[in-house]
Design an enzyme around this catalytic site. Structure first.
Site, mmCIF file in Angstrom:
data_model
loop_
_atom_site.group_PDB
_atom_site.id
_atom_site.type_symbol
_atom_site.label_atom_id
_atom_site.label_comp_id
_atom_site.label_asym_id
_atom_site.label_seq_id
_atom_site.Cartn_x
_atom_site.Cartn_y
_atom_site.Cartn_z
ATOM 1 N N THR A 60 0.762 -1.229 0.000
ATOM 2 C CA THR A 60 0.000 0.000 0.000
ATOM 3 C C THR A 60 0.801 1.293 0.000
ATOM 4 O OG1 THR A 60 -1.372 -1.257 1.561
ATOM 5 C CG2 THR A 60 -2.108 0.931 1.010
ATOM 6 N N GLY A 69 -0.025 -2.478 6.033
ATOM 7 C CA GLY A 69 0.554 -3.562 6.812
ATOM 8 C C GLY A 69 -0.191 -4.844 6.516
ATOM 9 N N GLU A 70 -0.353 -5.673 7.531
ATOM 10 C CA GLU A 70 -1.044 -6.939 7.313
ATOM 11 C C GLU A 70 -2.539 -6.670 7.139
ATOM 12 O OE1 GLU A 70 0.390 -9.117 10.771
ATOM 13 O OE2 GLU A 70 1.767 -10.202 9.452
#
Lengths: 326, 315
Positions: free
Chosen positions: A196, A247-248
């Protein structure tokens, strides 16, 4: 109190062994994007236009995982997603499964402005793109050699993780000890593509906006949707703030991270930095993520609980900072 | 404390003069599903199992806008979506753009349990369904004559509105499709067992005459569906409004951050956060409370608690 503020990010979860020249490239790109946003803010462009402009720039550059330079699906193709939200009225637009639209964030904006819906995906989104006459390219345009190589490593790493007889190769470039290498979303940090890019802005009128765009998780199943296009997870903007997360993806979704920053500001009356810290500390359980945020008071903040986040921020009073590590 | 369950068949502009042939089958289904859910809770099934089996039943019923009976896209096909969430672990699964999967909610559960992801959509989701061997069927199975008619009316209403810029002329005194019971979206179920474990499940065909590829609030965690240790929520109504107001998450957030009770939090969201005429929700708390507020004309709903309270209503 007041004044504009802007933050950008290029993903959270960075290989501690990232070569110096890559780190420099990243900082240059973040600086360039910040400056584009700053000029726009100085010309009084509204927040919603600024976030779109900046994310377009990040998508067009192959360095980060969005638009050109996106991570690849298990099939070796690119499937991009993005979302945008205008805090003034909380209008939003999102797209997923984009494979031929040059700038997914602009398509998300068109969904918000020109369709009766908030979220379009896959062939329906591509059809809408054609009708709107946005710039379309072949899927190949988005694929970089770097990522083709990364995909191969990711597939090998996944095999390795499940077969104890095979010595762990491909991880020796990771600075962290081989006995406990850093992993994000099941991948060694050396092949994990920080998911992202994003931008959050508050303009001179105190209006907040947020935009996020991504190619998603390296080696993801085709059809997998992450947090970036999900309002409340990867992106949120309201009266008080604008937030973009990275992130995750799965951890960000479960933690409804972007919405929670705004919710603790609204319901617990925390200030921006406190809200960001609270959410990073308490909403991620075992997940790793980071986020950037601005408030309608002209403040900017960021936080992350993983190994680094590519970011930059600036405020009207002249403050400017670009960084990767803690 | 004690178990509690609630289920819904959609909130919207449900006309009070809904004819018996449309009202009775839906009431019967709600009654049947409520009993199924209660029996399952009494048999100590986990809330996750309970919400899945209730929503499967609602999906199979052609009178509700999910599974068979789903409304149609502008292309005359179905594109179904669903979402399931477990309160204790906050594990969740979601699917969108399904055209042949008989029970979308079960596929959502498989995404949660059998993949490293949360959300799969369109071709990728259909491919996963085949890998998993779930029941699939020709997509014509989901299409009902009533929905073909609804789509036709919606298209004509859009056309009339564009040509004459007036309200469309009602046929047979039924309200014009776009504001009538085609606003009906979604089915859902929330449940809590006597240990305070919570779960939620929501499933839908979406919006009549929606653009192909349109995703609504149902599969978006925090919008149409959310569960954590405090409560489980399933929302229904106008998808775009529910997304912007992050309805399901906000009920839980108000409880957690402002210390509101379940009822206070749900009422606040319905009355203050979501625009009038757009939203309904069902919610249960870890302590066995249940609430079913809505700001639309009606919401098909039913609930029951261990202490013997039970309710089934539309308006």
């Amino acid at each position: 109190m007041g004044g504009w503020a802007i933050a950008v990010h290029g993903g959270a979860g960075v290989d501690p062994n990232l070569p110096a020249e890559r780190q420099e490239e990243a900082k240059h790109l973040l600086t360039r994007c910040l400056n584009i946003g700053i000029s726009a803010l100085r010309s009084s462009l509204p927040a919603i236009d600024v976030v779109e402009l900046v994310v377009r720039e990040l998508e067009s550059d192959p360095l980060f995982n969005s638009g050109r330079g996106s991570a690849l699906t298990a099939n070796g193709t690119v499937e991009m997603e993005a979302s945008i939200m205008d805090g003034d009225g909380r209008r939003c637009g999102a797209v997923s499964g984009i494979s031929t639209v040059k700038n997914p964030i602009s398509l998300a904006r068109l969904v918000m402005d020109k369709s009766p819906h908030s979220y379009l995906a896959f062939s329906g989104a591509e059809e809408f793109a054609k009708q709107q006459g946005v710039e379309m390219v072949d899927n190949d345009y988005f694929i970089t050699e770097d990522n083709v190589g990364m995909l191969k490593l990711a597939k090998e790493a996944n095999t390795i993780l499940y077969d104890y007889r095979i010595p762990i190769t491909g991880l020796e470039s990771c600075a962290a000890s081989v006995e406990s290498p850093i992993h994000m979303n099941g991948l060694p940090i050396s092949v994990y593509a920080p998911e992202t890019v994003g931008c959050v802005v508050v303009d001179g009128q105190g209006r907040c906006a947020a935009a996020t765009s991504t190619g998603g998780l390296m080696n993801k199943m085709t059809g997998r949707i992450g947090d970036s296009p999900l309002i409340g997870a990867g992106t949120y903007a309201g009266e008080l703030c604008g937030v973009s997360c990275t992130g995750e993806g799965e951890a960000i979704i479960r933690g409804t991270l972007a919405r929670d920053v705004a919710a603790v500001m609204e319901y617990k009356e925390l200030g921006l930095q406190d809200a960001v810290d609270y959410v990073i500390k308490k909403r991620l359980d075992k997940g790793f993520a980071g986020l950037i945020a601005v408030s309608n008071k002209g403040e900017v903040a960021y936080g992350f609980n993983c190994n680094g986040m590519f970011r930059g921020c600036a405020t009207e009073d002249g403050f400017m900072e670009v960084g990767i590590w803690e | 404390m004690g178990w509690a369950i609630a289920l819904h068949g959609g909130a919207g502009d449900i006309p009070k003069d809904l004819p018996p042939e449309l009202r009775e089958p839906r009431e019967a289904c709600l009654r049947y599903c409520l009993k199924m859910g209660i029996d399952a809770l009494k048999a100590q099934k986990s809330p996750l199992d309970v919400v899945e089996l209730v929503v499967r039943e609602l999906e199979n019923n052609p009178y509700f806008n999910a599974g068979r009976g789903s409304v149609l896209t502008s292309n005359g096909i179905v594109e179904m979506e669903a979402c399931i969430m477990d309160g204790i672990t906050k594990n969740c699964g979601a699917v969108s753009g399904l055209t042949t999967v008989v029970n979308a909610i079960s596929l959502a559960r498989l995404v949660m349990e059998k993949t490293p992801h949360i959300y799969l959509a369109f071709e990728g989701a259909e491919a996963f369904a085949r890998e998993q061997g779930v029941e699939t069927i020709d997509s014509s199975h989901f299409v009902t004559p009533r929905n073909i008619e609804r789509l036709k009316q919606a298209k004509e209403a859009n056309k009339v509105q564009v040509d004459y810029n007036t309200r469309p002329i009602p046929k047979d005194d039924k309200p014009p499709a776009p504001s009538g019971d085609s606003q009906l979206g979604t089915v859902g179920c929330v449940a809590v067992d006597s240990y305070g474990h919570l779960a939620t499940a929501t499933s839908t065909g979406g919006l009549v005459n929606k653009m192909v590829g349109r995703i609504g609030d149902t599969p978006i965690i925090g919008a149409g569906t959310y569960a954590n240790k405090l409560c489980a929520v399933s929302a229904t109504g106008q998808g775009e409004a529910i997304i912007r107001a992050t309805v399901a998450r906000d009920v839980a957030a108000l409880m957690e951050y402002k210390g509101l009770s379940l009822k206070e939090a749900a009422d606040y969201v319905i009355e203050e956060s979501a625009p009038r005429g757009t939203t309904g929700l069902i919610a249960v708390s870890a302590t066995g409370e249940v609430t079913m507020p809505f700001n639309t004309t009606g919401m098909f709903r039913a609930c029951a608690t261990e202490d013997g309270h039970s309710e089934l209503a539309i308006w």
